[in-house]
Structure formats: C-alpha cells, structure tokens
Design an enzyme around this catalytic site. Structure first.
Site, PDB file in Angstrom:
ATOM      1  CD  GLU A 265       0.098   6.167  -3.678  1.00  0.00           C
ATOM      2  OE1 GLU A 265       0.210   6.588  -2.461  1.00  0.00           O
ATOM      3  OE2 GLU A 265      -0.229   5.043  -4.089  1.00  0.00           O
TER       4      GLU A 265
ATOM      5  CG  ASP B 260      -7.884   3.999  -0.667  1.00  0.00           C
ATOM      6  OD1 ASP B 260      -7.842   2.889  -0.712  1.00  0.00           O
ATOM      7  OD2 ASP B 260      -7.397   4.672   0.179  1.00  0.00           O
TER       8      ASP B 260
ATOM      9  CG  ASP C 199      -2.095   0.643   1.056  1.00  0.00           C
ATOM     10  OD1 ASP C 199      -2.385   1.468   0.030  1.00  0.00           O
ATOM     11  OD2 ASP C 199      -3.141   0.312   1.496  1.00  0.00           O
TER      12      ASP C 199
END
Length: 817
Positions: free
Chosen positions: A405, A475, A402
């Site tokens: 980025e 998300d 997760d």
C-alpha cells in the site's frame, strides 16, 4: 425576406463562431468552453473507448497514465456540429456529444440509446497547495439511472454487491484495495485516472469522483455492451493478463510464520506422507533475522543456514516455494544503504515500528525501517538487484509482496508532502502497488522467459493484471461476517478487470478462537473448525487456493486425521480443487486470451434476470459452475468480531469465556437457500439432479460439501487424483457433459511455466455439444508444443451415468449419445 435573411446569417455566424472553438486532432477533438473557462480534449483509443481531459482554460498539461499503456488512435470518427454549436462525435459504436456552452459530455450507443451523461460541474477545479505546488482538487459528477447496477471500485469490505447509495473515500489499505472505476449493467465503464485519495459518491443527485489532488480531470469512458465487453475494453487500455504458472492453481500452504528451513521442508514432507495434494509452500517474514535487517532480501536468520538446499529439497518433493518481500527496508540492510545513497527512501511511520520483536511495539527502540520510492526507475532497479542476487538466483519460484500500500501509520500531512519521483506522495499514493509490483515483474521478465512471474500482492491498482499479480484481501479477521464480505469484495475486484484474487482461508487473525474451551488453540475449537472448512471450500473456487493465517497454524494435518469430519472435509476440498485443474487452467487461457474472468458476478451471465443484479452470496466460476458458499454457521454459534483496522488484530487476547461446546456433531445434514438464475437448467454437481432456474431452492447441505451447480450446456473436463498438478499427464480425462442446451469448451495445454505460449507453443482442443443431436464433437487439435500428448483417451460421461471412452489422436471425432 430581408428579416429572414438576416436571421439565417446570424444563425450561421453563431454556428461558425462556436465551430471555431474546437479543432480536430489526429485522435479526436480539442474544444474551449468560454462560459466555463475550461478546455476539453477527447482522445479516442478505438470505436468503444475514449479519454476525456478537462483543464482550466489556457493551461497545457502533459499527463502520462500509469495504468493505461495503450495509445490513442486515428479511428474512423465522424465529427459534426449541431445548430446550437454542440459537437457530435460518432464512431461505429458510440455517439458522444459535447455541449459547447456547459462542457457537458453525453454518451449514447450508435442507435441512440442513452448510456451516461455528465452533470454540470460547479467546482470542477478547487485550488489546493500540494507540498508547495499550486494545483487543484478535481471533481466530476455524472447522471446515472437509478435502476442501473453499478459495480467495481476495487476490493472493498462493505459487503455490498452494488456500489450504490454510498460515500466512500478510496485509498489503499491493508484490507481494502481501491481503483476509481465502475461499470454498469448498461454495458459501459468509467475509469477515473487519478492516483490521489478520491471520494466516490453515489446518491439521488449524482455519481461522482472527487480527488484530493489533480492537475486536470482525466477519465476514460468504455463501452462493451456487457460486463465482459467492458472488461475487454479495460484490458485493451491497461494491459492483458499473462498466463500464471500451472502449479499456481494448485493448493498453497502458508502461515504466520515458518521459523526454520527444517519446518518448511517438514511441512511439505508431511503432506506427501499423508497423500494430501500440495503445490506450494510459502515462507512469511523474518527469515532475514532482526527488524533492523527488515526485508534484507537475504537469509540472515541462522535457522535458514542453507537456503539453497531448502529450496532444492522443496523442488525435489515436487513442490514450489514463494517468499515474503516488502516495500520497506531495515537500516542495516544493503538495499537500505544503496537506496539511501541515491535519496530513494521515504521517511514515514511504517511496519515494523520497533526494532524489538513483539507486540505492542517498543518505541524506546525505533526500527528505523523506511519505505522505498518505487515510482523511481532507479529504485526499482536497486530493489531487483538485491532480490535477484539474494533470493531469485537460489531458485525461488514466486513472490509474496506484502505491504504494497504501503503500511503507513500516523497519516500526517507532512508524510503526504514527501516527494517521490512522480510528485508528492499525496498525488500518487494509490498507484504504489501498481509500480512496485510492476518493477519486480518487469525485471524478472527481462531476465528470463523460462519462469513465469507469479506475485501475490496485498494491494492492487488497475493495470496490475498485466504483471502476473494475484491480489489478496490482507489481514482480514477470522469471523463469519468477514467471510461473507469476501465474496462481494472478490466479485467487485474482478469487475474492475483484474481477475486474479484470493483470501487467507479461515481469515488471518484467529486469536479470538484461542479459548480455554479449545484447549488454548483454535485448532481444537469447533467454532473455528466450521469457519475454516467453509472458507476453504470457497477457496476451491477462487483463482488461487491458499491457506494462511496468524494465531493458529493452518496445516490440514493439525485438524484431525483421516475418518474425522474436519480433516476429511479439508482434504476433500483440496482434492476437488485438483480434479478441476484442467477446467481451471483452460479457464485461465480464456482469461488471458479472450478477456474472460474467473469469478463472475451472476449478472454477468444472467443480465436478463434482474434478481441476479444484487446477489453477493453466489457467483459463477468460469462458464460452468454456480458456486453457493455456506456463509453462515450451521453447527456452532457465530462468534462476532469487529471490522479490524490495519494493526488491531495483533496481540488479540484469547476469549475468557465461550459457549459450552463440549462436542459438535458435524455429520448431521443441514439446509440453506440458493437462487438459481432464470434462463437455464441447472445440475446439482453432487447428485446430477436437474432443476429449472428462476427460483429459490431450499437445499440440503453436509459438512464436506457446499451447494454447487452446473449450467446446462456445460462441458467440464476433470482430472485424476494427483499429489501435485504436474504429477500425471492429462492422458485420460473425464469429460462431463450436461445436456439441456448447446455448449462449447476449449481444453488448453502448454508447457506450464514459461512464456513459450506467447510464441504459439500451446494446444487447444475445441469441444462442442449439440443438444438436439445429443452429440459431443471433439474437434481437431490446434497448435503444438514440446512434450505434448500425441494421443490420449477421453471418457465422456453424462449425468445419468452413461459414458463412452474414445481414443483421440488429434483428429476430429464425434461421440453420440
């Protein structure tokens, strides 16, 4: 005569002077463009792909690509000069011309067909100060035909199939993953090899890239003749796709979040009890305990008191387990301390901002969580050291990486000034997912060949396909509008050459469906039911089928019981997925071995039908299936939701009011429009009715099915009912043949979860349908592996219901109809 002689000498002298401005290298040319004060180098990698480097005159730059792992080669390249001094390079596939007065490069096929031309750059290099280092903002523009389709750029949420007529700042985010690469319906692609934030512009004047930071212009031109050919060139440069584990193509269940090991095991047991197929359970965050222990890579939460036992119990139930890991660490963790000691942490605002759980963050108690520097090899070593010791050695099967980025709030200039191993964060930010995912993949592969790498990553950058990476869309909000955007996002992402992609089925943020009408939870809300069912049916035809989300649990058994339409539709979708596993796994081999793609934009297979070029609501899944997801609510009102940014979905309030939906009849048929591409006949997968392509159809839909068509000439192997992919051997597959054209298919098998296939431990069974003879040839088996089937049965079935069962012992047989 004398005047003519002088003229000829002057022309020759001019040509000689310009000719001296370039030199042959082992892999191409180097040239100076005096009028523009730039130097140009062209490096050829093969007859179809080359690299262009441009830099201010006299500067020497050594730049190693993070994406491209191939090396330039000395190919059979013919170089000559024209009378005007222009340099012409010819390979067997391309003709590339360099204008030595302007520095403009022009690309043509070997037979002279125009592909792409650079435009003259006025501001190719604009000086900038990058954290105290003088460098440039770099820019290159191209002239593209207004009628050609352009695709790619990564996974955007703009809902566009073609990436034309737009300006887009390409930077990694929670729900958008970017790579500055596009490909054209003309059969070429351009990869702008820069990792800084980059502005992509396509308008009437230009198609261009402008990056915030870059020492030089650096891009790759690739010609493939088709979309598949471009993808093959992309992978030849940036790496091929390894085989994912066989089990990873089964159904995966997740949610935000399971809160104990008993809950994790209990969900798997419930699926087994109900006979709903399942192959993987996924553990989300906070199994480590408090936010100060963020991503400790240990089970420090007391509710996970015996993690080895938990994983073993999941395995004993014939399922696998993946777990969430992050790109940041809490200040009380062992990895944080080890990384801090080496100076390998970056100080920027990231998730979670507070050490106290809950939303909004309590800034009186800052978390102290910091992102690590994955660009540094030592940092990647430390990351794996603790991941291996704390989790992998317990038997964990895969990684959910997760915030790759990474999460980055505030976006201050000072954050971008922070130095990484490879320079300022500003200069390398978009490559963060590539290097962090690569670090885990490389370390696991170095440790063992017995367990294939499977990484679910929230972000991706070109080259990541070589690391066993499956990117998801982050998300995203639970809404029909967002659902529709996922189709074009996935297709354009696939067109960048990265084939493994998926979404949270139902969308992540479902809070807006938690209204009083739904008894306080989306699991009781018909509006969410319809969205979740349609999204799950789309998930059947994605490289990974994974249910996940917040605000409402996603386990199928919470959506009714057998005999009820919502429950039955969800179970039917999962069972359809499992029946397709032989087809999907064989397609995975085509992806790995022959550079194919799972999710195929329609123009890839039907380029001669211009109507397909801008269709973003349908696609091919592998070579056989045309998938037309139901993308609009048919039984309930669509609930609008704005396009959420990185953090906006947390703490969403339930709706205070909602339409009056006391009951919804999901049993009534509806209808929608589907376009079937020209150049083929199409079979309705559910009814076997055959129709001609090249037209729009009004088709009936029911709640438990989406429109699904099979191209004439297809050969589709289907498996039997199973609870997990390895439950039964493929010893009696049904082989569905769809007449109307000749066709081929190769059934692929191997050991399922190791890398022995790289050493030849696999089998292929080629199948060919001769439409004129109405005969299916099942050819001799190629290859072998430990545990393979020596003999089996194939039941060959035609659309009219006729079928023949044949015994197959690895030797060629013909089945005549």
């Amino acid at each position: 005569m004398k005047r003519n002689l002088i003229f000829i000498v002057c022309c020759l002298l001019t040509t000689w002077v310009w000719a001296q401005e370039y030199q042959r290298t082992g892999t191409g040319i180097k040239a100076s463009i005096p009028g523009k004060k730039i130097d140009v180098e062209v490096q050829w990698f093969n007859a179809n792909s080359l690299r262009v480097l441009k830099m201010p005159h006299g500067q020497t730059i050594e730049k190693k690509s993070l994406s491209v792992i191939a090396e330039p080669e000395n190919i059979n390249l013919k170089v000559s000069t024209q009378g005007n001094g222009n340099i012409v390079m010819k390979s067997r596939s391309l003709t590339v011309k360099l204008d030595t007065q302007t520095g403009i490069l022009t690309y043509e096929t070997s037979n002279g067909a125009s592909l792409l031309k650079e435009l003259e750059n006025v501001k190719a290099f604009t000086p900038v100060n990058d954290a105290g280092r003088v460098t440039y903002s770099v820019y290159q523009s191209f002239e593209t035909d207004k009628g050609e389709g352009l695709y790619g750029l990564g996974q955007l949420q703009n809902g566009q199939m073609m990436q034309r007529g737009m300006e887009k700042y390409l930077v990694q985010g929670n729900i958008e993953d970017v790579t500055p690469i596009f490909q054209s319906t003309k059969g070429y692609g351009v990869f702008w090899d820069n990792y800084a934030g980059t502005m992509y512009v396509d308008n009437e004047q230009e198609t261009s890239f402008r990056s915030d930071v870059g020492d030089c212009i650096d891009y790759y031109f690739m010609y493939g003749g088709s979309a598949d050919g471009v993808i093959a060139q992309i992978r030849s440069l940036t790496g091929s796709v390894p085989m994912m584990p066989l089990w990873s193509y089964g159904f995966m269940q997740s949610k935000e979040r399971y809160k104990s090991q008993d809950e994790v095991v209990g969900v798997v047991k419930k699926y087994r009890e109900l006979g709903i197929p399942l192959d993987c359970i996924i553990q989300d965050w906070q199994y480590w305990g408090s936010n100060y222990l963020w991503n400790a890579m240990e089970f420090l939460n007391y509710e996970y008191r015996d993690p080895k036992r938990m994983i073993d119990e999941v395995h004993d139930l014939n399922a696998h387990m993946m777990i969430s890991i992050w790109s940041s660490f809490g200040p009380k963790t062992k990895p944080f301390k080890a990384l801090k000691e080496e100076g390998l942490l970056m100080d920027m605002a990231t998730w979670p901002e507070s050490g106290v759980e809950g939303w909004p963050p309590n800034f009186d108690y800052p978390s102290g969580v910091k992102v690590y520097d994955p660009y540094h090899p030592k940092a990647r070593d430390i990351y794996w050291k603790y991941l291996n010791k704390g989790i992998f050695q317990l038997g964990m099967d895969g990684w959910w990486m997760d915030s790759t980025e990474p999460d980055h709030f505030n976006q201050r200039d000072s954050d971008f000034d922070r130095q990484t191993y490879l320079g300022s964060f500003r200069s390398v930010r978009n490559a963060f997912p590539l290097v962090t995912v690569g670090g885990v993949s490389d370390h696991q592969r170095a440790l063992t060949r017995d367990k294939r790498v499977i990484i679910l990553s929230r972000s991706g950058f070109l080259g990541q396909q070589r690391y066993g990476s499956n990117v998801w869309t982050g998300d995203v909000g639970s809404s029909w509008d967002m659902f529709r955007r996922q189709i074009t996002a996935g297709l354009n992402f696939s067109l960048t050459g990265m084939p493994h992609w998926n979404t949270d089925l139902g969308g992540f943020f479902a809070g807006s469906y938690n209204n009083r009408l739904g008894n306080g939870t989306a699991t009781k809300n018909p509006m969410f039911h319809e969205l979740y069912v349609r999204w799950s049916q789309f998930g059947v035809f994605c490289p990974m089928m994974r249910s996940h989300g917040a605000d409402a649990p996603r386990e199928i058994f919470l959506y009714g019981k057998a005999g009820e339409p919502v429950y039955d539709a969800l179970v039917d979708a999962v069972k359809l997925r499992y029946s397709l596993i032989p087809y999907i796994y064989s397609t995975s081999w085509e992806v790995s071995h022959r550079n194919s793609t799972f999710m195929r934009a329609l123009f890839m297979d039907f380029l001669n039908d211009p109507k397909t070029w801008d269709i973003g609501s349908e696609y091919m899944f592998g070579s056989a299936f045309l998938v037309a997801p139901v993308l609009h609510a048919q039984y309930t009102p669509e609930q609008a939701q704005k396009l959420l940014k990185e953090n906006e979905g947390w703490g969403c309030k339930a709706q205070e009011s909602a339409p009056s939906l006391l009951s919804v009849d999901f049993t009534q048929p509806k209808e929608m429009e589907v376009y079937l591409p020209a150049g083929s006949q199409w079979y309705d997968f559910w009814t076997n009715e055959v129709v001609e392509g090249g037209r729009n159809l009004k088709v009936a839909t029911v709640f438990n099915r989406i429109p699904l068509y099979v191209r004439a000439g297809s050969i589709v192997p289907l498996g039997t009912d199973v609870q997990y992919v390895g439950e039964k051997k493929w010893d009696n597959l049904r082989v569905c043949v769809y007449p109307g054209a000749d066709g081929n298919f190769t059934l692929y098998e191997d050991e399922g979860d190791n890398y022995n296939y790289e050493n030849g431990a696999y089998t292929e069974i080629p199948m060919a349908w001769n439409d004129a003879k109405r005969m299916l040839t099942i050819d001799a088996r190629r290859g072998c592996y430990e545990g393979m089937l020596d003999k089996r049965k194939f039941t060959v079935r035609m659309p009219d219901g006729s079928e023949k069962t044949v015994a197959y012992k690895g030797e060629k047989i013909n089945v005549k109809f």
